[in-house]
Scaffold this active site. Structure first.
Site, mmCIF file in Angstrom:
data_model
loop_
_atom_site.group_PDB
_atom_site.id
_atom_site.type_symbol
_atom_site.label_atom_id
_atom_site.label_comp_id
_atom_site.label_asym_id
_atom_site.label_seq_id
_atom_site.Cartn_x
_atom_site.Cartn_y
_atom_site.Cartn_z
ATOM 1 N N ARG A 1 62.576 80.062 34.108
ATOM 2 C CA ARG A 1 64.037 79.773 34.452
ATOM 3 C C ARG A 1 64.128 79.211 35.834
ATOM 4 N NH1 ARG A 1 65.679 84.416 31.439
ATOM 5 N NH2 ARG A 1 65.973 83.742 29.216
ATOM 6 N N LYS B 1 65.318 64.988 42.858
ATOM 7 C CA LYS B 1 65.355 64.356 41.357
ATOM 8 C C LYS B 1 63.948 64.450 40.597
ATOM 9 C CE LYS B 1 68.695 60.608 41.418
ATOM 10 N NZ LYS B 1 68.876 59.036 41.264
ATOM 11 N N GLU C 1 59.715 50.292 48.252
ATOM 12 C CA GLU C 1 60.826 51.236 48.409
ATOM 13 C C GLU C 1 61.228 51.349 49.732
ATOM 14 O OE1 GLU C 1 62.385 52.483 45.815
ATOM 15 O OE2 GLU C 1 61.138 52.870 44.204
ATOM 16 N N LYS D 1 66.934 58.606 53.525
ATOM 17 C CA LYS D 1 67.097 59.079 52.194
ATOM 18 C C LYS D 1 67.718 60.564 52.347
ATOM 19 C CE LYS D 1 65.661 60.392 47.713
ATOM 20 N NZ LYS D 1 64.692 59.757 46.681
ATOM 21 N N GLU E 1 74.474 62.394 43.041
ATOM 22 C CA GLU E 1 74.761 61.148 42.594
ATOM 23 C C GLU E 1 76.060 60.822 41.926
ATOM 24 O OE1 GLU E 1 71.252 58.755 41.682
ATOM 25 O OE2 GLU E 1 72.546 57.479 40.248
ATOM 26 N N ARG F 1 74.817 58.107 46.570
ATOM 27 C CA ARG F 1 73.339 58.121 46.212
ATOM 28 C C ARG F 1 72.850 56.919 45.316
ATOM 29 N NH1 ARG F 1 69.566 63.413 45.198
ATOM 30 N NH2 ARG F 1 67.664 62.164 44.516
ATOM 31 N N ASN G 1 69.624 53.293 44.147
ATOM 32 C CA ASN G 1 69.061 52.457 42.808
ATOM 33 C C ASN G 1 69.151 50.810 42.998
ATOM 34 O OD1 ASN G 1 68.716 54.956 41.493
ATOM 35 N ND2 ASN G 1 70.635 54.876 41.074
ATOM 36 N N HIS H 1 67.134 48.739 41.029
ATOM 37 C CA HIS H 1 66.656 49.477 39.619
ATOM 38 C C HIS H 1 67.087 49.138 38.305
ATOM 39 C CE1 HIS H 1 64.815 51.698 42.875
ATOM 40 N NE2 HIS H 1 64.270 52.877 42.109
ATOM 41 N N HIS I 1 64.049 48.794 35.808
ATOM 42 C CA HIS I 1 63.876 49.715 34.666
ATOM 43 C C HIS I 1 64.058 48.877 33.419
ATOM 44 C CE1 HIS I 1 65.109 53.885 36.656
ATOM 45 N NE2 HIS I 1 64.008 53.480 37.239
ATOM 46 N N HIS J 1 56.035 50.331 39.086
ATOM 47 C CA HIS J 1 57.360 50.837 39.669
ATOM 48 C C HIS J 1 57.977 50.210 40.613
ATOM 49 C CE1 HIS J 1 61.231 53.255 39.581
ATOM 50 N NE2 HIS J 1 61.037 53.383 41.047
HETATM 51 P P1 NAD Z 1 51.650 57.450 40.806
HETATM 52 O O1 NAD Z 1 51.966 59.291 40.899
HETATM 53 O O2 NAD Z 1 51.079 57.065 39.369
HETATM 54 O O3 NAD Z 1 50.478 57.301 41.785
HETATM 55 C C1 NAD Z 1 49.905 56.067 41.562
HETATM 56 C C2 NAD Z 1 48.290 56.018 41.321
HETATM 57 O O4 NAD Z 1 47.719 56.331 42.724
HETATM 58 C C3 NAD Z 1 47.791 57.229 40.512
HETATM 59 O O5 NAD Z 1 46.809 56.573 39.791
HETATM 60 C C4 NAD Z 1 47.341 58.393 41.586
HETATM 61 O O6 NAD Z 1 46.377 58.911 40.997
HETATM 62 C C5 NAD Z 1 46.943 57.468 42.656
HETATM 63 N N1 NAD Z 1 46.946 57.982 43.957
HETATM 64 C C6 NAD Z 1 47.868 59.050 44.423
HETATM 65 N N2 NAD Z 1 47.573 59.209 45.593
HETATM 66 C C7 NAD Z 1 46.374 58.525 46.127
HETATM 67 C C8 NAD Z 1 45.704 58.526 47.152
HETATM 68 N N3 NAD Z 1 46.141 59.150 48.375
HETATM 69 N N4 NAD Z 1 44.556 57.688 47.319
HETATM 70 C C9 NAD Z 1 44.383 57.074 46.026
HETATM 71 N N5 NAD Z 1 44.844 57.061 44.803
HETATM 72 C C10 NAD Z 1 45.886 57.824 44.885
HETATM 73 O O7 NAD Z 1 52.652 56.689 41.067
HETATM 74 P P2 NAD Z 1 53.764 56.616 42.192
HETATM 75 O O8 NAD Z 1 53.931 55.022 42.521
HETATM 76 O O9 NAD Z 1 53.481 57.516 43.341
HETATM 77 O O10 NAD Z 1 55.100 57.219 41.638
HETATM 78 C C11 NAD Z 1 55.846 56.703 40.515
HETATM 79 C C12 NAD Z 1 56.472 57.466 39.854
HETATM 80 O O11 NAD Z 1 57.795 58.169 40.876
HETATM 81 C C13 NAD Z 1 57.456 56.991 38.654
HETATM 82 O O12 NAD Z 1 57.417 57.668 37.664
HETATM 83 C C14 NAD Z 1 58.964 56.849 39.100
HETATM 84 O O13 NAD Z 1 59.796 56.992 38.227
HETATM 85 C C15 NAD Z 1 58.777 58.004 40.050
HETATM 86 N N6 NAD Z 1 60.003 58.108 40.940
HETATM 87 C C16 NAD Z 1 60.826 59.138 41.199
HETATM 88 C C17 NAD Z 1 61.558 59.132 42.181
HETATM 89 C C18 NAD Z 1 62.505 60.451 42.195
HETATM 90 O O14 NAD Z 1 63.546 60.351 42.925
HETATM 91 N N7 NAD Z 1 62.240 61.473 41.708
HETATM 92 C C19 NAD Z 1 62.025 57.845 43.223
HETATM 93 C C20 NAD Z 1 61.213 56.822 42.903
HETATM 94 C C21 NAD Z 1 60.025 56.775 41.958
HETATM 95 N N1 GLY Z 2 65.254 57.179 43.778
HETATM 96 C C1 GLY Z 2 66.654 57.585 43.836
HETATM 97 C C2 GLY Z 2 67.060 58.721 44.032
HETATM 98 O O1 GLY Z 2 66.418 59.617 44.616
HETATM 99 O O2 GLY Z 2 68.329 58.855 43.878
#
Ligand code: NAD
Ligand code: GLY
Length: 373
Positions: A129, A151, A193, A235, A245, A249, A253, A256, A260, A274
């Site tokens: 939980r 998020k 970003e 941020k 949001e 906030r 986006n 986005h 998306h 992304h």
């Molecule tokens: P990811 O986590 O898939 O990482 C990208 C690739 O890089 C992976 O293959 C990973 O293994 C590799 N990698 C990671 N760190 C590394 C390093 N230091 N050296 C070499 N390789 C490395 O992708 P991402 O771009 O970090 O994240 C994308 C995700 O984030 C999406 O799912 C998106 O929806 C999410 N996101 C969330 C928020 C939020 O607010 N929660 C905001 C923006 C994006």
């Molecule tokens: N990446 C958008 C947010 O965190 O609100």
């Protein structure tokens, strides 16, 4: 904050009352992770969640630091890639944590990019939980965006990030030196970003990025650290003002709603990352703003020019997608209110705003132009 001048890290606070936390940005922060974590641990035990790629490159540095601080650690290592952010891997992670007999006071540590951070966040929100977690983001995207703000989410066949929770981390450790192992394409996707912050609310930062992009992208150094810390500051300010949001906030986006839709069309593979989808989406948000007479066309051109110059995509040439289908994907977005799409548009670079008042015909026209370009 620590180190010898070369190794200086910057500290950014996220002010959320009892749920406030610090973000540390700088090279070598992973080597000091144990020391930084001690004040937020309820017991000297953590479970690290990471992916196979990051485990190979950076896990040893983290575990050595935890050993030095006398923190017991276990690990769950998952496959890399967006496909891991699904119900099947959430179940695998939750069962893995229960197999390891975690307690409510055990801390989870997300070591990886946004995929690991988002999935670990969901698990932390649900298992027993709700337990605490620390973010150690290892991609540029995760350092400037996904690790901050609470998020968390997984994807379903209905769309991206549709199942999740707001669950803030207790600490974020953004070690900029780990970005030196990141493939250039991933670095660029994260850079989109960074540009977003300039475009949505800080024209001077956009100017600075135009002048310093090459240094930010080349290797770890003062410019990269400034870009990460400044993005985190922006941020943090927005999240502190609007955690759930309900207003401001949504500016985060920018790009986005379009982005998306492209990701939905492609099924979240590596064909379009992304950040790449966001780069195209931001270009289109400025094109739409210019088309509606809200923003000078020169600002839309400048946005496209900068993103293109660093090597990010800004159009959809070669994609044989009917615009109506992309608009249909947009209609499934979380941001739809009473059936109306939400767009982040701009009055100029550095001044974005939220609107639900865009006619589908104008969106379709901008999509058609991008597909033809
Ligand atoms: P990811 O986590 O898939 O990482 C990208 C690739 O890089 C992976 O293959 C990973 O293994 C590799 N990698 C990671 N760190 C590394 C390093 N230091 N050296 C070499 N390789 C490395 O992708 P991402 O771009 O970090 O994240 C994308 C995700 O984030 C999406 O799912 C998106 O929806 C999410 N996101 C969330 C928020 C939020 O607010 N929660 C905001 C923006 C994006
Ligand atoms: N990446 C958008 C947010 O965190 O609100």
């Amino acid at each position: 904050m620590s180190g010898d001048g070369h190794n200086t890290s910057e500290q950014v606070g996220v002010a959320l009352g009892a749920r406030s936390y610090q973000i540390l940005v700088g090279p070598g922060v992973i080597e000091e992770a144990g020391t930084h974590m001690l004040p937020v641990l309820a017991q000297r035990r953590v479970v690290i969640v990471t992916d196979e790629t990051v485990a190979r490159l950076h896990l040893d540095r983290l575990t050595a630091s935890l050993d030095r601080a006398g923190i017991a650690h276990d690990r769950v290592v998952l496959p890399p890639g967006e496909g891991t952010k699904d119900f099947a891997h959430l179940q695998q992670l939750a069962e893995g944590l229960l197999d390891r007999r975690i307690e409510r006071r055990t801390m989870l540590v997300a070591l990886g990019g946004g995929v690991i951070g988002d999935l670990t966040g969901v698990a932390a929100a649900l298992v027993l939980r709700g337990i605490d977690f620390v973010q150690i983001p290892t991609t540029l995207l995760a350092q400037v965006d996904s690790s901050v703000g609470g998020k968390t989410g997984i994807n379903t066949p209905h769309g991206k990030n549709l199942v999740g929770a707001f669950h803030q981390p207790r600490l974020v450790l953004a070690d900029t030196s780990v970005l030196d192992t990141l493939p250039r394409r991933e670095l660029l996707a994260g850079y989109a970003e960074v540009v977003k912050y300039g475009l949505l609310g800080d024209a001077a930062f956009f100017d600075w990025l135009e002048a310093n992009a090459a240094a930010v992208l080349e290797k770890d150094g003062p410019e990269r650290r400034h870009a990460v810390a400044h993005s985190c500051r922006m941020k943090a300010r927005i999240v502190a003002a609007d955690e759930r949001e309900t207003g401001e906030r949504a500016l985060l986006n920018l790009g986005h709603t379009f982005g998306h839709a492209f990701e939905s069309e492609l099924g979240y593979g590596s064909e379009m990352l992304h950040g790449e989808a966001v780069a195209i989406g931001m270009t289109m948000a400025f094109d739409l703003s210019a088309r509606l007479g809200l923003c000078p066309p020169a600002d839309a051109a400048r946005t496209r020019r900068h993103l293109r110059r660093v090597g990010l995509p800004t159009g959809l040439a070669g994609r044989n997608w009917p615009p109506e289908r992309l608009i249909d994907h947009m209609g499934r977005d979380k941001k739809v209110v009473d059936g109306k799409l939400t767009f982040i548009l701009a009055r100029r670079i550095g001044e974005a705003f939220i609107t639900r008042d865009v006619r589908p015909g104008d969106v379709e026209a901008v999509l058609a132009a991008a597909l033809a370009a």
